[in-house]
Each structure stands twice: as structure tokens, then as C-alpha cells.
Design an enzyme around this catalytic site. Structure first.
Site, PDB file in Angstrom:
ATOM      1  N   ASP A  66      -1.081  -3.518   7.256  1.00 40.80           N
ATOM      2  CA  ASP A  66      -1.859  -3.625   5.745  1.00 40.80           C
ATOM      3  C   ASP A  66      -2.122  -5.367   6.463  1.00 40.80           C
ATOM      4  O   ASP A  66      -0.640  -6.457   6.969  1.00 40.80           O
ATOM      5  CB  ASP A  66      -0.968  -3.370   5.101  1.00 40.80           C
ATOM      6  CG  ASP A  66      -1.934  -3.874   3.489  1.00 40.80           C
ATOM      7  OD1 ASP A  66      -2.907  -4.187   3.848  1.00 40.80           O
ATOM      8  OD2 ASP A  66      -1.279  -3.909   2.496  1.00 40.80           O
ATOM      9  N   HIS A 102      -9.702  -7.775  10.751  1.00 38.23           N
ATOM     10  CA  HIS A 102      -9.831  -6.515  10.941  1.00 38.23           C
ATOM     11  C   HIS A 102      -9.647  -6.864  12.609  1.00 38.23           C
ATOM     12  O   HIS A 102      -8.657  -5.641  13.082  1.00 38.23           O
ATOM     13  CB  HIS A 102     -10.455  -5.472  10.716  1.00 38.23           C
ATOM     14  CG  HIS A 102     -10.151  -5.522   9.107  1.00 38.23           C
ATOM     15  ND1 HIS A 102      -9.407  -4.609   8.536  1.00 38.23           N
ATOM     16  CD2 HIS A 102     -11.569  -5.494   8.735  1.00 38.23           C
ATOM     17  CE1 HIS A 102      -9.734  -4.813   7.295  1.00 38.23           C
ATOM     18  NE2 HIS A 102     -10.793  -5.275   7.141  1.00 38.23           N
ATOM     19  N   LEU A 147       3.225   8.412  25.940  1.00 35.97           N
ATOM     20  CA  LEU A 147       3.442   8.214  24.543  1.00 35.97           C
ATOM     21  C   LEU A 147       1.268   9.030  24.179  1.00 35.97           C
ATOM     22  O   LEU A 147       0.853   8.681  24.647  1.00 35.97           O
ATOM     23  CB  LEU A 147       3.249   6.342  24.595  1.00 35.97           C
ATOM     24  CG  LEU A 147       2.771   5.622  23.253  1.00 35.97           C
ATOM     25  CD1 LEU A 147       3.918   6.396  22.021  1.00 35.97           C
ATOM     26  CD2 LEU A 147       2.218   4.452  23.388  1.00 35.97           C
TER      27      LEU A 147
HETATM   28  C1  IPE Z   1      -3.286   1.514   3.547  1.00 32.39           C
HETATM   29  O1  IPE Z   1      -3.718  -0.195   2.861  1.00 32.39           O
HETATM   30  C2  IPE Z   1      -4.141   1.913   3.953  1.00 32.39           C
HETATM   31  C3  IPE Z   1      -4.295   1.508   5.465  1.00 32.39           C
HETATM   32  C4  IPE Z   1      -3.516   0.397   6.158  1.00 32.39           C
HETATM   33  C5  IPE Z   1      -5.139   1.986   6.462  1.00 32.39           C
HETATM   34  P1  IPE Z   1      -4.337  -0.730   1.800  1.00 32.39           P
HETATM   35  O2  IPE Z   1      -4.408  -2.032   2.148  1.00 32.39           O
HETATM   36  O3  IPE Z   1      -5.543   0.257   1.852  1.00 32.39           O
HETATM   37  O4  IPE Z   1      -3.630  -0.206   0.451  1.00 32.39           O
HETATM   38  P2  IPE Z   1      -3.555  -0.103  -0.930  1.00 32.39           P
HETATM   39  O5  IPE Z   1      -4.863  -0.671  -1.415  1.00 32.39           O
HETATM   40  O6  IPE Z   1      -3.203  -1.574  -0.953  1.00 32.39           O
HETATM   41  O7  IPE Z   1      -2.370   0.696  -1.200  1.00 32.39           O
HETATM   42  C1  IPE Z   2      -5.570  -2.991   6.303  1.00 38.16           C
HETATM   43  O1  IPE Z   2      -5.854  -4.270   5.516  1.00 38.16           O
HETATM   44  C2  IPE Z   2      -6.447  -2.858   7.613  1.00 38.16           C
HETATM   45  C3  IPE Z   2      -7.027  -1.495   6.319  1.00 38.16           C
HETATM   46  C4  IPE Z   2      -7.194  -0.774   5.331  1.00 38.16           C
HETATM   47  C5  IPE Z   2      -8.542  -0.972   7.149  1.00 38.16           C
HETATM   48  P1  IPE Z   2      -6.512  -5.368   4.496  1.00 38.16           P
HETATM   49  O2  IPE Z   2      -7.844  -4.959   4.880  1.00 38.16           O
HETATM   50  O3  IPE Z   2      -5.442  -4.010   3.593  1.00 38.16           O
HETATM   51  O4  IPE Z   2      -6.013  -6.281   4.600  1.00 38.16           O
HETATM   52  P2  IPE Z   2      -5.217  -7.294   2.911  1.00 38.16           P
HETATM   53  O5  IPE Z   2      -4.475  -5.470   2.316  1.00 38.16           O
HETATM   54  O6  IPE Z   2      -6.565  -6.819   2.328  1.00 38.16           O
HETATM   55  O7  IPE Z   2      -4.776  -8.021   3.058  1.00 38.16           O
HETATM   56 MG    MG Z   3      -3.943  -3.559   1.835  1.00 38.29          MG
END
Ligand code: IPE
Ligand code: IPE
Ligand code: MG
Length: 276
Positions: free
Chosen positions: A33, A50, A144
Site C-alpha cells: 500500500d 504503481h 518459491l
Molecule cells: C489494499 O489497499 C489493497 C491492495 C493493496 C491491493 P487499499 O489501499 O485498497 O486499502 P484501503 O482502501 O485503504 O483499506
Molecule cells: C496500493 O497502493 C496499490 C493498490 C491498491 C492497487 P494505493 O493505490 O492504495 O496507494 P495509496 O493508499 O492511495 O497511497
Molecule cells: Mg491504499
């Protein structure tokens, strides 16, 4: 598995700088995240975060190989991420396709088996084909296993398992036990995660591995996923190595089991724990 045997197995030193003195997690599960915030801080579009996140996936896989981790599970796209703006979802799908096309050869070279976990039926047919081909190409690799959770949700997994169990054994309705459900879950035959890591500062599970995290050690770090470099990874492993995992038992019982494991006697003298 008996506790002393588990400790002996866990205590086998694996190669790599972070674990020479400690135990190595067999299975690490990560919520990657913070990509969006990483980009925003640099005044870049979210997709730049990303893209940078894919680099961190590469380096994390490399480190897991070096450490001797057997299973790495990455949360790439949750069943709730469809709620994001359509442009971001489209870009994430493109990135996923490109990563599959570009990386599958390298995965094979490194003896890595790839599994995509989640409800793939909602993906475009081209993506479904890429997934099937990549899984087929890498299916016999044993160094792995990389489990990528895509359109995955912990609740989805439990419900699809319940439905399949009821289908398979309607005659036992009302009498199902935990071990009856396990073969139908997406991670059947995979040891439960030893270490869970969530980057990006949020301290929640966000519908990740709800069933499998029951006894996993949780590690939360404010480091954003694109910044989660080798030293951040090592710090997470070090934190894991300092934990005493008790599985419901007392600390004294665990210490006794460890002493027994070190002295290498019969494993029969220790209690059971759940491990595959
Ligand atoms: C969780 O992250 C999902 C992934 C990393 C794929 P999110 O950014 O979607 O989670 P919330 O919405 O903050 O809980
Ligand atoms: C996690 O990073 C990746 C996915 C959920 C695909 P985020 O896109 O949720 O990044 P933040 O939380 O907005 O910084
Ligand atoms: Mg996020």
C-alpha cells in the site's frame, strides 16, 4: 505438526544477510500500500506510483529468493478496488498485463511458480489467457511460489469455499468442521503466513487473508510501498524474529518446546500446532 518438530524446522538457518541468526518465515504475505501517496508527494499521476511499485515487487521477490522464503503472497488488487476511478482501474489492469508478459520468463529462470489468486472471471479475456499461460509455464517450479491476489477478497474466498463444500458434501450440512473447509479455500496446501507486512501506514487488513491470518505475526510500517527497499524488508524480518509465537500456549510451554527441539529428542513430547 508437533511443536518441537516445528521449531526444529523453523530454526534451520537459511542463506541471506537478514536471517543468519534467526528463523526465516516460510510464508510472507504483503499488502503493498502507498503507491498513490508516493506519486502524489512527487506531484506525479498515481499510475507513476504503481509503476514504481512494480520495481519494489521485483526487489522483494529477489530478497525472498535469497532468504529461502517458500511462499510470497502479494495483494495486487482487491475486490473493492473496482470502486476506484475507471481510468485508474484500466491502468492497473494494463500494468498487470505488461508485468505478466515481461516477467514470466524471469520467473521461470529463477524457478518461481506463479499463482494468481482471486476471481479472475471479471478480467478481460486477454488477461485471463495471460494468467493461464503464466501459471502453466511456471507450474513445476519449486524454489518459491509467488501468489498474486487479484480481484481477491478474504470474504469472497471464504464464501466460495463454503459453497463448494456444501456442493461436495450436502449430506454433512450442520456438522462441518474447520478442516472440512480448508481444502476448498484458495490457499489449501499452503502453510499459513508467518509474517504479514502492510506498508503505507494504515493498520488494517482491508479484506485480505481473513481466514489464513489467524496466527500470523502482523507488521505495519509507514514506509510507502515504492520506498520499501532492502533495508525496510530486513527490518520487517528482524521484527518477526523477535516475536515469540505461542499459538494459544503459554510462554513457558514454548520455551520448553524450544529447549526440547534444540536438544533434538523425540518430537512426541510437545503439543500440536496447526501448520502444513
Ligand atoms: C489494499 O489497499 C489493497 C491492495 C493493496 C491491493 P487499499 O489501499 O485498497 O486499502 P484501503 O482502501 O485503504 O483499506
Ligand atoms: C496500493 O497502493 C496499490 C493498490 C491498491 C492497487 P494505493 O493505490 O492504495 O496507494 P495509496 O493508499 O492511495 O497511497
Ligand atoms: Mg491504499
Amino acid at each position: 505438526m508437533k511443536l518441537s518438530r516445528w521449531f526444529r524446522k523453523q530454526a534451520q538457518p537459511k542463506a541471506g544477510p537478514a536471517v543468519h541468526d534467526g528463523v526465516c518465515p516460510r510464508h510472507i504475505a504483503i499488502i503493498m500500500d502507498g503507491n498513490g501517496r508516493w506519486a502524489k508527494r512527487r506531484l506525479l499521476p498515481r499510475v507513476a506510483g504503481h509503476r514504481q511499485g512494480v520495481e519494489t515487487v521485483r526487489s522483494t521477490v529477489r530478497q525472498c529468493l535469497e532468504l529461502g522464503v517458500e511462499h510470497l503472497t502479494l495483494f495486487a488488487f482487491s475486490s473493492e478496488n473496482w470502486r476506484r476511478p475507471v481510468e485508474e482501474v484500466t491502468l492497473l489492469m494494463q500494468l498487470f498485463m505488461r508485468a505478466l508478459e515481461q516477467e514470466v520468463g524471469k520467473l521461470s529462470e529463477n524457478q518461481i511458480r506463479l499463482r494468481i489468486v482471486g476471481d479472475c472471471s471479471r478480467f478481460a479475456p486477454e488477461l485471463q489467457t495471460l494468467i493461464a499461460n503464466a501459471e502453466e509455464l511456471t507450474r513445476n517450479n519449486t524454489r518459491l511460489t509467488l501468489h498474486v491476489c487479484a480481484n481477491y477478497g478474504g470474504r469472497w474466498d471464504i464464501m466460495q469455499a463454503v459453497n463448494r463444500l456444501v456442493d461436495a458434501h450436502p449430506e454433512h450440512a450442520g456438522e462441518y468442521k474447520e478442516h472440512d473447509l480448508e481444502p476448498f479455500l484458495s490457499f489449501a496446501d499452503v502453510p499459513e503466513p508467518d509474517l504479514f507486512i502492510r506498508t503505507g501506514g494504515e493498520e488494517r487488513i482491508s479484506n485480505f487473508l481473513l481466514w489464513q491470518l489467524a496466527y500470523t505475526e502482523l507488521y505495519f510500517t509507514p514506509t510507502l510501498w515504492p520506498d520499501f527497499d532492502q533495508s525496510a524488508f530486513v527490518e520487517a524480518i528482524r521484527s518477526f524474529q523477535k516475536r515469540q509465537r505461542r499459538f494459544g500456549q503459554t510462554g513457558d510451554q514454548i520455551e520448553t518446546a524450544q529447549r526440547i527441539a534444540r536438544a533434538n529428542p523425540s518430537p512426541e513430547s510437545a503439543g500440536n500446532i496447526t501448520d502444513k
